[in-house]
Design an enzyme around this catalytic site. Structure first.
Site, short mmCIF file in Angstrom:
data_model
loop_
_atom_site.label_atom_id
_atom_site.label_comp_id
_atom_site.label_asym_id
_atom_site.label_seq_id
_atom_site.Cartn_x
_atom_site.Cartn_y
_atom_site.Cartn_z
N CYS B 18 0.90 -1.16 -0.13
CA CYS B 18 -0.10 0.17 -0.15
C CYS B 18 0.84 1.24 -0.09
CB CYS B 18 -0.76 0.15 1.13
SG CYS B 18 -1.84 1.40 1.43
N PRO B 19 0.56 2.05 -0.90
CA PRO B 19 -0.49 2.59 -1.56
C PRO B 19 -0.37 2.20 -3.03
CG PRO B 19 0.54 4.64 -1.39
CD PRO B 19 1.36 3.46 -0.64
#
Lengths: 377, 79
Positions: B18-19
């Site tokens: 992430c992200p």
């Protein structure tokens, strides 16, 4: 042994030297020959930091018998891990037994159309000084802060800037006439969920409007509009975004990085993937590790690489692996801060903002030169 | 199931945390025409929350999420 340094973990170079003093020679390649304490740039736009005091001569920080090559002689233009050689811009070829890549990252404003003309930031001395002037002349309007794209250096910094900006405008009597909007590429204001949960209510409390899933695509400097890949357009009077980042060209040119120049690196041993038997290591922003691109990460990584090489040179077992440790402060404005301490397996649990954390960060900023580069911490 | 979709583009976000899966997806879908389908391969469990939220925000349609051991596949139709 050679250490290619642009975001130089000087303390760890000194530590390595201490560990294996009698059997090695160390050469640092650093084109600029200058060590910059980049976290200090955050304070420049608010007139709280003279950027010239954030730099020291690399030569004066390294132990005397560590060689430092700078200028073209220290500018590495090609790395050949198979031959264990590197080439510098002065045409020389240097052989090594171990090579540690600390080439860092670079600001890449060209990745977003209009960024150079339409956005400000504090990710260089020049940019932070330019932003200081704009903020001093700011009399109210709409300020958009945040992140243009990921990854970027010092993940908390755009949030810190936003909190400090809000407090500064309040102190100057301009808060009532200023809207602050914070943009971030994913569906929360910070990549790590626990930190996001911590800052979201603070942003709301301070009246900062948060725009998530905002991946900056273009900036129109003439009409002062920043637009996202997701189709949102935000007008602004002042736009302060962490710029896009890339790895260094020498990494791409040498075939050692991915498409954006980040070096595939083993999460624990910090050896460059695909070259595990070539005594090639990477630390800091240059890697593709799933941790902050921050001085703190580079510092802990540097310790592990120094220990690994010293152990190999001294034919003893390796005592340390890297487990993703990062420690950093997050300024929350009004003279307060919190503290983030985490690793791959344990996310941070930020404590309530206190003045103590702010003072500890200020102390680190002041005593960095005595603590970190000499390898005392 | 997946075999029934005409896939027009794929994004390999395996190993990305992430992200990045969402960012890679947001960039890739720009090249598609409305109605075309993007397949996103990811390994980060966070993508299970992030990608549906991204589709919801942007108005694109998440056709299906396929979970296999060690692999998540998302099929997204561009609005």
């Amino acid at each position: 042994m050679a250490w290619e340094a642009r975001s130089s973990p000087t303390g760890c170079i000194n530590l390595l030297h201490g560990d294996a003093r009698n059997s090695t020679s160390i050469t640092v390649f650093d084109a600029k020959g200058i060590h910059t304490y980049q976290p200090g740039w955050l304070y420049v736009p608010f007139g709280e930091q003279d950027p010239h005091k954030l730099q020291r001569s690399e030569r004066r920080l390294l132990q005397r018998d560590i060689a430092l090559l700078s200028g073209d002689a220290g500018n590495v233009v090609r790395i050949d891990p198979a031959a264990k050689q590197l080439q510098t811009a002065d045409g020389q070829t240097h052989a090594y037994d171990y090579l540690v890549l600390a080439t860092g990252s670079r600001n890449a404003p060209e990745e977003v159309s209009g960024f150079a003309e339409g956005a400000d930031h504090f990710y260089s001395e020049k940019a932070s000084l330019a932003l200081e002037k704009k903020l001093a002349n700011f009399t109210g309007g709409r300020i958009v802060t945040g992140v243009a794209s990921v990854p970027y250096r010092c993940p908390p910094a755009p949030l810190e800037f936003t909190f400090m900006l809000e407090a500064s405008l309040r102190d100057r009597g301009l808060r009532g006439s200023t809207e602050i909007h914070y943009v971030f590429p994913i569906n929360r204001p910070f990549p790590i969920q626990s930190v996001s949960d911590f800052v979201a209510p603070l942003l709301e409390e301070r009246g900062v409007q948060v725009h998530t899933f905002f991946n900056t695509e273009t900036i129109d400097p003439e009409h002062k509009i920043v637009s996202s890949l997701e189709g949102e357009d935000l007008p602004y009077d002042l736009l302060v975004l962490a710029p896009p980042h890339k790895g260094q060209q020498v990494i791409i040119d040498s075939g050692l990085g991915d498409r954006d120049g980040w070096i595939p690196t083993d999460h624990n041993t910090l050896r460059v993937k695909g070259y595990e038997d070539a005594n090639l290591f990477a630390v800091g922003d240059a890697t593709d590790l799933p941790v902050s691109k921050s001085g703190s990460a580079a510092h802990y990584e540097g310790h592990v690489v120094a220990e690994t090489i010293a152990a190999e040179v001294q034919h003893r077992p390796i005592r340390e692996l890297y487990h993703g440790r990062v420690a950093c402060f997050l300024e929350t404005g009004h003279g307060q801060a919190t503290f983030l301490w985490f690793d791959y397996e344990h996310p941070p649990k930020p404590p309530k903002p206190r003045r103590l954390w702010h003072l500890e960060k200020a102390a680190l900023n002041t005593f960095y030169w005595q603590l970190i580069p000499p390898g005392r911490v | 199931m997946a075999a029934t979709y005409q896939i027009d583009k794929t994004v390999d976000a395996k190993g990305q945390t992430c992200p990045m899966p969402v960012v890679m997806l947001a960039k890739a879908i720009k090249d598609l025409k409305p109605g075309q389908v993007l397949a996103v391969y990811a390994t980060d469990p966070g993508a299970k929350k992030d990608i549906p939220a991204w589709a919801n925000k942007t108005g694109n349609t998440l056709l299906e999420t396929v979970e296999e051991p060690g692999l998540l596949t998302f099929y997204i139709k561009k609005a």
